[in-house]
Design an enzyme around this catalytic site. Structure first.
Site, short mmCIF file in Angstrom:
data_model
loop_
_atom_site.label_atom_id
_atom_site.label_comp_id
_atom_site.label_asym_id
_atom_site.label_seq_id
_atom_site.Cartn_x
_atom_site.Cartn_y
_atom_site.Cartn_z
N PHE A 247 0.84 -1.21 0.00
CA PHE A 247 0.00 0.00 0.00
C PHE A 247 0.87 1.26 0.00
O PHE A 247 0.59 2.21 -0.72
CB PHE A 247 -0.94 -0.02 1.21
CG PHE A 247 -1.99 1.05 1.17
CD1 PHE A 247 -3.13 0.89 0.39
CD2 PHE A 247 -1.85 2.21 1.91
CE1 PHE A 247 -4.10 1.88 0.34
CE2 PHE A 247 -2.82 3.20 1.87
CZ PHE A 247 -3.96 3.04 1.09
N CYS B 90 2.63 -2.15 5.93
CA CYS B 90 2.62 -1.00 6.80
C CYS B 90 1.20 -0.49 6.96
O CYS B 90 0.50 -0.29 5.96
CB CYS B 90 3.51 0.10 6.22
SG CYS B 90 3.54 1.61 7.20
N VAL B 91 0.80 -0.30 8.21
CA VAL B 91 -0.51 0.26 8.52
C VAL B 91 -0.26 1.53 9.33
O VAL B 91 0.35 1.47 10.40
CB VAL B 91 -1.37 -0.73 9.34
CG1 VAL B 91 -2.77 -0.18 9.54
CG2 VAL B 91 -1.42 -2.10 8.65
N THR C 15 -10.17 6.62 11.38
CA THR C 15 -11.24 5.69 11.75
C THR C 15 -10.68 4.50 12.52
O THR C 15 -9.47 4.32 12.65
CB THR C 15 -11.96 5.16 10.49
OG1 THR C 15 -11.06 4.31 9.77
CG2 THR C 15 -12.42 6.29 9.59
N HIS D 292 -10.68 1.57 11.51
CA HIS D 292 -10.17 0.56 10.58
C HIS D 292 -8.73 0.18 10.92
O HIS D 292 -8.33 -0.98 10.77
CB HIS D 292 -10.26 1.09 9.14
CG HIS D 292 -9.86 0.10 8.10
ND1 HIS D 292 -10.56 -1.06 7.87
CD2 HIS D 292 -8.82 0.10 7.23
CE1 HIS D 292 -9.97 -1.74 6.89
NE2 HIS D 292 -8.90 -1.05 6.49
#
Length: 181
Positions: free
Chosen positions: A26, A81-82, A87, A89
């Site tokens: 991402f 990677c986040v 939110t 999520h």
């Protein structure tokens, strides 16, 4: 303090290891740094790796589970990677991807979890950079150490102890009244 962290010595292998690196790209630049670190660690022990990409961090455990059933790898590295957003999520992705990897590990797979869960891009870059925190290399090292343990204990399965469901029903006639094919 980061400079007081201990790192295990690299494991040594008497035969080559092959790892699957599953990446959620991402954030492409961060993913590429994680891959670089992971591949360098695998190569340092004389191993090989294959890289596949999945849509997101939630798909990493699924892809690893599929590869375990359908392919032939000694271990796995999950990379992604986040970054926290506005939110909830973030919590779902962090918790469920980690839980999925943990559950696969408890089933006996050798997996290194290199999914970064961070507050901002700066934290991600510091952790992904192979010249700094090198979390991609760390995830590969974790998988390699687990592979070494699996190989060490792999020959001790006959005669005693728990037999996982994937083992054959009859081992030297030690079970009675079991289904036969």
């Amino acid at each position: 303090m980061a400079d007081s962290e201990y790192t295990l010595p690299r494991p040594e292998f008497d035969r080559p290891v092959k790892l699957l690196i599953v990446v959620a790209p991402f954030y492409r630049d961060i993913a590429d740094m994680l891959i670089e670190g992971a591949q360098a660690e695998v190569e340092a022990v004389g191993g090989t790796s294959e890289v596949i990409e999945v849509p997101g961090a939630l798909e990493i455990p699924t892809a690893i589970g599929m590869a375990e059933r359908l392919s032939n790898f000694d271990g796995y590295v999950g990379l992604g990677c986040v970054i926290r957003g506005e939110t909830t999520h973030y919590e779902t992705v962090c918790n469920d991807s980690s839980r999925g990897i943990t559950l696969l590990g408890l089933q006996g797979l050798s997996i290194g979890n290199g999914i970064l869960t961070v507050e901002n891009r700066e934290q991600a870059l510091a952790r992904a950079d192979s010249t700094r925190m090198n979390k991609g290399g760390g995830a590969a090292a974790a998988a390699l150490h687990l592979i070494a343990l699996a190989r060490k204990w792999g020959g001790q399965r006959s005669g005693v102890g728990f037999k996982p469901a994937r083992d054959e029903y009859r081992l030297a006639g030690d079970l009675k009244d079991t289904p036969t094919a």
